[in-house]
Design an enzyme around this catalytic site. Structure first.
Site, PDB file in Angstrom:
ATOM      1  N   LEU A 102      31.488  54.114  36.225  1.00 55.23           N
ATOM      2  CA  LEU A 102      32.432  52.995  36.241  1.00 55.23           C
ATOM      3  C   LEU A 102      32.609  52.665  37.719  1.00 55.23           C
ATOM      4  CD1 LEU A 102      35.208  54.082  33.682  1.00 55.23           C
ATOM      5  CD2 LEU A 102      33.374  52.422  33.343  1.00 55.23           C
ATOM      6  N   ASP A 103      32.775  51.383  38.028  1.00 55.37           N
ATOM      7  CA  ASP A 103      32.968  50.986  39.415  1.00 55.37           C
ATOM      8  C   ASP A 103      34.233  51.629  39.981  1.00 55.37           C
ATOM      9  OD1 ASP A 103      30.766  49.358  39.115  1.00 55.37           O
ATOM     10  OD2 ASP A 103      31.959  47.561  38.696  1.00 55.37           O
ATOM     11  N   LYS A 104      34.307  51.668  41.296  1.00 54.73           N
ATOM     12  CA  LYS A 104      35.484  52.259  41.963  1.00 54.73           C
ATOM     13  C   LYS A 104      36.776  51.590  41.483  1.00 54.73           C
ATOM     14  CE  LYS A 104      37.160  53.195  46.648  1.00 54.73           C
ATOM     15  NZ  LYS A 104      36.886  53.056  48.078  1.00 54.73           N
TER      16      LYS A 104
END
Ligand code: URA
Length: 235
Positions: A102-104
């Site tokens: 998952l993106d930051k």
């Protein structure tokens, strides 16, 4: 299996630290104090306890995390905290890793395990494991977007996405949507909306295959999968 190996594997310290536990008479096997590190035990059939607490022997660990923003979905990072940094030392001892990224700045469901087979099955493009996201969008999401996502949209690198199921929860200058996709391309949800001229301003994963985010988990917290969740996931 040797008693000291079992205890070391289960996170009770190095073999030397385990020896100390044995010296302290902290370890019992079927109720009797044991000091012999080399004793062979069967953790499925025998009751191995440390300070009176039974050791449940497991090779694999399966954790559901509600990932917060600001941490990286990786096992290590030079600059930022990772999801693994959020785990307690005993869980870290199993050397788990996040299943997919998952993106930051993305929140929500993240499975963390050391079961490579399960991770492979969930991530394999051939398995088409559905992932559902909730997002807020800067812009009015329309029926035309639903159609476009159903047909597949062309991303900035020319890749045409597989059909996605878009549900509009609220349409307006700021829209709320739910999107189900069966792929996991880099920044896929954000890039799909870019392809229709809109911007994702908040993104959260709600489910992955049969596994649904436990909304009672505060951001940054995690728990073991229930037996039922695990059984459904590996079937
Ligand atoms: N799609 C994105 O754009 N970001 C994520 O973190 C997951 C899916």
């Amino acid at each position: 299996m040797r008693l000291d190996k079992l205890l070391a594997n289960m996170g009770y310290g190095s073999r030397k630290e385990v020896k100390n536990l044995l010296k302290q008479k902290a370890v019992t096997v079927d109720g009797a104090v044991v000091k012999d590190a080399a004793l062979r035990v069967d953790p499925d059939k025998q009751d191995v306890s440390v300070f009176g607490e039974r050791v449940i022997y497991t090779e694999f660990i399966y954790l559901m995390m509600n990932k917060p923003q600001g941490v990286i979905s990786a096992t290590e990072d030079r600059y930022d905290k990772t999801v693994i940094d959020l785990l307690d030392p005993l869980s870290q001892h199993f050397q788990p890793f996040p299943v997919g990224r998952l993106d930051k700045d993305t929140e929500g469901l993240l499975l963390i395990t050391n079961d490579g087979n399960l991770a492979h099955n969930l991530l394999s493009p051939k398995k088409h494991v559905p992932k559902v996201y909730y997002a807020t969008i800067d812009g009015t999401v329309t029926e035309a977007d639903i159609k476009a996502f159903k047909q597949g949209v062309e991303l900035d690198d020319g890749y045409v996405t597989k059909p996605g199921e878009l549900v509009i929860l609220q349409s307006g200058p700021t829209s709320e949507i739910q999107l189900m996709i069966q792929e996991g391309k880099f920044h896929q949800v954000k890039r799909m909306f870019e392809a229709v001229g809109k911007k994702v301003t908040y993104l959260k994963r709600i489910s992955m295959g049969s596994l649904v985010l436990d909304e009672s988990l505060p951001l940054g917290d995690y728990r073991e999968l229930t037996e039922q969740e695990l059984a459904q996931l590996i079937q």
